[in-house]
Design a protein around this motif. Sequence first.
Motif, PDB file in Angstrom:
ATOM      1  N   PRO A  13      17.468  22.175  82.729  1.00  0.00           N
ATOM      2  CA  PRO A  13      18.499  22.396  81.701  1.00  0.00           C
ATOM      3  C   PRO A  13      19.918  22.215  82.264  1.00  0.00           C
ATOM      4  N   GLU A  14      20.106  22.658  83.508  1.00  0.00           N
ATOM      5  CA  GLU A  14      21.418  22.507  84.136  1.00  0.00           C
ATOM      6  C   GLU A  14      21.711  21.021  84.391  1.00  0.00           C
ATOM      7  N   LEU A  15      20.684  20.321  84.822  1.00  0.00           N
ATOM      8  CA  LEU A  15      20.836  18.884  85.091  1.00  0.00           C
ATOM      9  C   LEU A  15      21.253  18.161  83.801  1.00  0.00           C
ATOM     10  N   ARG A  16      20.631  18.550  82.693  1.00  0.00           N
ATOM     11  CA  ARG A  16      20.967  17.949  81.398  1.00  0.00           C
ATOM     12  C   ARG A  16      22.446  18.210  81.040  1.00  0.00           C
ATOM     13  N   ALA A  17      22.874  19.463  81.224  1.00  0.00           N
ATOM     14  CA  ALA A  17      24.256  19.819  80.887  1.00  0.00           C
ATOM     15  C   ALA A  17      25.246  19.029  81.747  1.00  0.00           C
ATOM     16  N   TYR A  18      24.932  18.867  83.020  1.00  0.00           N
ATOM     17  CA  TYR A  18      25.805  18.118  83.919  1.00  0.00           C
ATOM     18  C   TYR A  18      25.834  16.637  83.511  1.00  0.00           C
ATOM     19  N   ALA A  19      24.652  16.124  83.170  1.00  0.00           N
ATOM     20  CA  ALA A  19      24.571  14.704  82.797  1.00  0.00           C
ATOM     21  C   ALA A  19      25.415  14.433  81.554  1.00  0.00           C
TER      22      ALA A  19
ATOM     23  N   LYS B 137      29.424  12.836  94.006  1.00  0.00           N
ATOM     24  CA  LYS B 137      30.437  13.900  94.023  1.00  0.00           C
ATOM     25  C   LYS B 137      31.731  13.460  93.348  1.00  0.00           C
ATOM     26  N   ASP B 138      32.052  12.182  93.463  1.00  0.00           N
ATOM     27  CA  ASP B 138      33.277  11.681  92.820  1.00  0.00           C
ATOM     28  C   ASP B 138      33.191  11.869  91.309  1.00  0.00           C
ATOM     29  N   LEU B 139      32.026  11.515  90.731  1.00  0.00           N
ATOM     30  CA  LEU B 139      31.860  11.654  89.278  1.00  0.00           C
ATOM     31  C   LEU B 139      31.796  13.130  88.879  1.00  0.00           C
ATOM     32  N   PHE B 140      31.221  13.950  89.750  1.00  0.00           N
ATOM     33  CA  PHE B 140      31.194  15.403  89.480  1.00  0.00           C
ATOM     34  C   PHE B 140      32.625  15.916  89.331  1.00  0.00           C
ATOM     35  N   THR B 141      33.462  15.526  90.279  1.00  0.00           N
ATOM     36  CA  THR B 141      34.849  16.001  90.257  1.00  0.00           C
ATOM     37  C   THR B 141      35.556  15.525  88.995  1.00  0.00           C
ATOM     38  N   LYS B 142      35.376  14.233  88.678  1.00  0.00           N
ATOM     39  CA  LYS B 142      36.024  13.679  87.480  1.00  0.00           C
ATOM     40  C   LYS B 142      35.560  14.391  86.210  1.00  0.00           C
ATOM     41  N   ALA B 143      34.292  14.817  86.195  1.00  0.00           N
ATOM     42  CA  ALA B 143      33.743  15.462  84.996  1.00  0.00           C
ATOM     43  C   ALA B 143      34.023  16.964  84.979  1.00  0.00           C
ATOM     44  N   GLY B 144      34.762  17.445  85.956  1.00  0.00           N
ATOM     45  CA  GLY B 144      35.105  18.862  85.996  1.00  0.00           C
ATOM     46  C   GLY B 144      33.989  19.736  86.539  1.00  0.00           C
ATOM     47  N   LEU B 145      33.045  19.124  87.234  1.00  0.00           N
ATOM     48  CA  LEU B 145      31.946  19.890  87.828  1.00  0.00           C
ATOM     49  C   LEU B 145      32.250  20.166  89.297  1.00  0.00           C
TER      50      LEU B 145
ATOM     51  N   THR C  69      28.351  11.638  81.481  1.00  0.00           N
ATOM     52  CA  THR C  69      28.291  10.527  80.522  1.00  0.00           C
ATOM     53  C   THR C  69      29.545  10.525  79.643  1.00  0.00           C
ATOM     54  N   ALA C  70      30.050  11.713  79.346  1.00  0.00           N
ATOM     55  CA  ALA C  70      31.241  11.816  78.481  1.00  0.00           C
ATOM     56  C   ALA C  70      32.471  11.175  79.125  1.00  0.00           C
ATOM     57  N   LEU C  71      32.406  10.893  80.430  1.00  0.00           N
ATOM     58  CA  LEU C  71      33.532  10.204  81.078  1.00  0.00           C
ATOM     59  C   LEU C  71      33.747   8.830  80.466  1.00  0.00           C
ATOM     60  N   GLY C  72      32.663   8.281  79.922  1.00  0.00           N
ATOM     61  CA  GLY C  72      32.750   6.982  79.240  1.00  0.00           C
ATOM     62  C   GLY C  72      32.741   5.804  80.195  1.00  0.00           C
ATOM     63  N   GLY C  73      33.123   4.657  79.685  1.00  0.00           N
ATOM     64  CA  GLY C  73      33.069   3.433  80.479  1.00  0.00           C
ATOM     65  C   GLY C  73      31.630   3.061  80.746  1.00  0.00           C
ATOM     66  N   ASP C  74      31.400   2.610  81.957  1.00  0.00           N
ATOM     67  CA  ASP C  74      30.043   2.162  82.308  1.00  0.00           C
ATOM     68  C   ASP C  74      29.262   3.251  83.034  1.00  0.00           C
ATOM     69  N   VAL C  75      29.793   4.468  82.966  1.00  0.00           N
ATOM     70  CA  VAL C  75      29.188   5.560  83.735  1.00  0.00           C
ATOM     71  C   VAL C  75      28.167   6.325  82.883  1.00  0.00           C
ATOM     72  N   LYS C  76      27.026   6.643  83.495  1.00  0.00           N
ATOM     73  CA  LYS C  76      26.014   7.472  82.836  1.00  0.00           C
ATOM     74  C   LYS C  76      25.666   8.638  83.746  1.00  0.00           C
ATOM     75  N   GLY C  77      25.237   9.716  83.126  1.00  0.00           N
ATOM     76  CA  GLY C  77      24.977  10.916  83.905  1.00  0.00           C
ATOM     77  C   GLY C  77      23.696  10.889  84.716  1.00  0.00           C
ATOM     78  N   TYR C  78      22.735  10.028  84.311  1.00  0.00           N
ATOM     79  CA  TYR C  78      21.395  10.136  84.896  1.00  0.00           C
ATOM     80  C   TYR C  78      20.782   8.748  84.995  1.00  0.00           C
ATOM     81  N   TYR C  79      19.748   8.631  85.819  1.00  0.00           N
ATOM     82  CA  TYR C  79      19.052   7.343  85.951  1.00  0.00           C
ATOM     83  C   TYR C  79      17.551   7.549  85.773  1.00  0.00           C
TER      84      TYR C  79
END
Lengths: 292, 435
Positions: free
Chosen positions: B181-187, B163-171, B191-201
């Motif tokens: 398809p929604e999962l892809r868009a969220y990911a 949820k923390d990353l969701f908030t940071k990504a504006g979700l 991921t666009a947050l950058g750093g060592d963060v990725k949208g999916y595993y």
Amino acid sequence: MQRTRSNRLTGLAYVAPALVFVLVFTVYPLGRMVWMSLHNWSLIAEPRFIGLDNFRQAFSDRQFWTSFLFTLKYTALITPVLIIGGYLLALLTAPVSRVRAFTRTVIFVPVVIGLGVSSLLWYWLFSTDFGVINRILLDLGLIDQPVLWLGVDAGTSNFAISTSVVWKVIGFGMILFVGAIQAVPAEITEASLVDGAGYWQRIGRVVLPLTMRTVLLVTLVSVIGSLLAFDQFYIMTAGQPQNETATSVFFVYLNSFPYLKLGYGAALSLILAVTILAFTIVQLVLTRRSES
Amino acid sequence: MRIRQRVALLTVAVLLGAAGCSQEAEAPESTAVAATTGCASSGELTMWERSGGNKDMVDMLVAAWNAKNPDCKVALTYIPHTEMVGKIAQGIASGQVPDLMGMDLIYAPQFEKAGQLVDLTDRLTGWPELTTASKGHMTVATFEDRLYGVPLYADVSALFYNKDLFTKAGLDPAKPPTSLPELRAYADKITALGGDVKGYYLPGNCAGCNIFTVGPLMWASGAKIEAAGPGDEPLVGDGVKQVLQFERDMVKAGNVHDGDRTENGETFHLQFGSGKVGMMGTGNFNITLARQQNPSMQFGITLLPGMTPNSSASFIGGDLVVVPKGSKRVNDAVNFMKFLLSDDVQVEVYAKALNLTTRADMVDNKYFKEEPLVQDVAKALTVGRTPYTLTFFEQINSPQGPWLKMLQRAYYTDDNLDTVIADAKKEMSDIAAKS
């Protein structure tokens, strides 16, 4: 006549414990394995005799050949490293001194660690996310991105696993070589010294020929150990990528236990045993020639 | 001659007597008696269970039984997970079996078909608890309409999201993805947050992790994966190709860490708690682990989605309690099963420790009400399934099997997906044909 028979019985009584041991722990299991290899023998169902079908299946099984050839390749790559590396370390540490004795001990310590434990240790050291090796390489600026050491590229995986195995077992050969080098009579090396032979000439012309039996022994042990490689590959790559790092014993294990095909596993084991026997015979012939 | 005849007669008499004695000894245990949650006879019961992440819970269950039944305590022995099948088989072959045992549910059909488990149908018939017992467990506990066990514990897969990353990504952290398809868009956004963060595993080197977390994406997209037996077609439905394409695109878009390719299951349970992953398919066991690992991280759980909105599925894994052939205490083993499924144990042992209940009707309890995450993950029991095949390990779980080969070619190569699926289909069919 009576006395000779009595002597024979006495002799038989002396060897009986060893004979019983060999029969129970070697001959019977081997015979049983041969018998199993001729059956469709599941771990949980009644066995069914199928003749040589398991062997036919093995020779037409692509994964069997992939595993077998990979095992030979791994053996061919790691054996020279273990022999040459072990011998060089032995040359460095053979002379009697406290520092060298301490160095010998340090190099030998990994030998007493179990292979499974050391493989797990190296799995974590090579871990992309948590491993210290990538961390060090990144901090030193030698790499920009973490290296995917295990399970992605067969060459890189093989290199990483071989590194861990060399660390683990090189001390074993070294210790044997040290014993052999120290057993070379001092007067022979001194004589070559008087004759004006340099260090490498003494090693190549005097020490190496006199320790050749040990070299062949260590080679034999190393080849057999490498052909039976399992733990390190099972733990560090599980045969990946695409089963390119799956060894023969790993294939035997998968078939025998998780797949419950004990008969097929027995046939695969026999093929591997015959291969090892062939290597052993070659080694023994070479040993005899070197002696003569 | 007369002596020989006498000896023969004596031998026959002894054999008949022995047979009679053995029948008498079997009689009490072979008779179905009404099950209770207590002892049918006194003396220690032996039980084997595989070692693993659920050890604490099994310990609690056994402790609860032992406290209630001091005259027939269960003596529990843990067998290393990887040796369990071999150990059971050896035990059966030598007649040295425990009175009851926990078994990875996926292997049950093989042992049932081989006739190595006690048929409990007549003893369990009519139990009301079984009508709500985990569907996945009951499916694999049944072979040719005969019942061989009941659930011991359940592991279900679901989508965990940070949820923390969701908030940071504006979700909106209250709105997890409901379709792929929604999962892809969220990911992409995370991921666009950058750093060592990725949208999916995506666990790239672990067959079991993938059937647990990627398999449900295919099921939710209308696909079928495994071949149940000879002649049954595996990998059926457009969902297989759609999900493989989805995962390939995720990798190409950089939505997963490069290191995920090396994941063989050893560090799978640590990934979500690292806080560097936006969304990840994992199991209920990760709730406690993630909290221990990263106490400040806020996260939510939703069902694993399919291609169309609001489609979902889950993998129901875990263990069954079964009785091996040769068990001398079948009645007590059945009583232990009754005990496990009882209302009191479901709530006061399973739920109290925030483990999933093995009965769907027990999900609505006071402990889960205080823990919304467990309530969320428990929904997986209603949409979950367990693959049914006699060759699960060879087809799916093996590191050398066709399932993992197919996934790796789909994720990390540009091979034609139709060819990739066709190759895997052939290999799975060949394996099933020999079962």
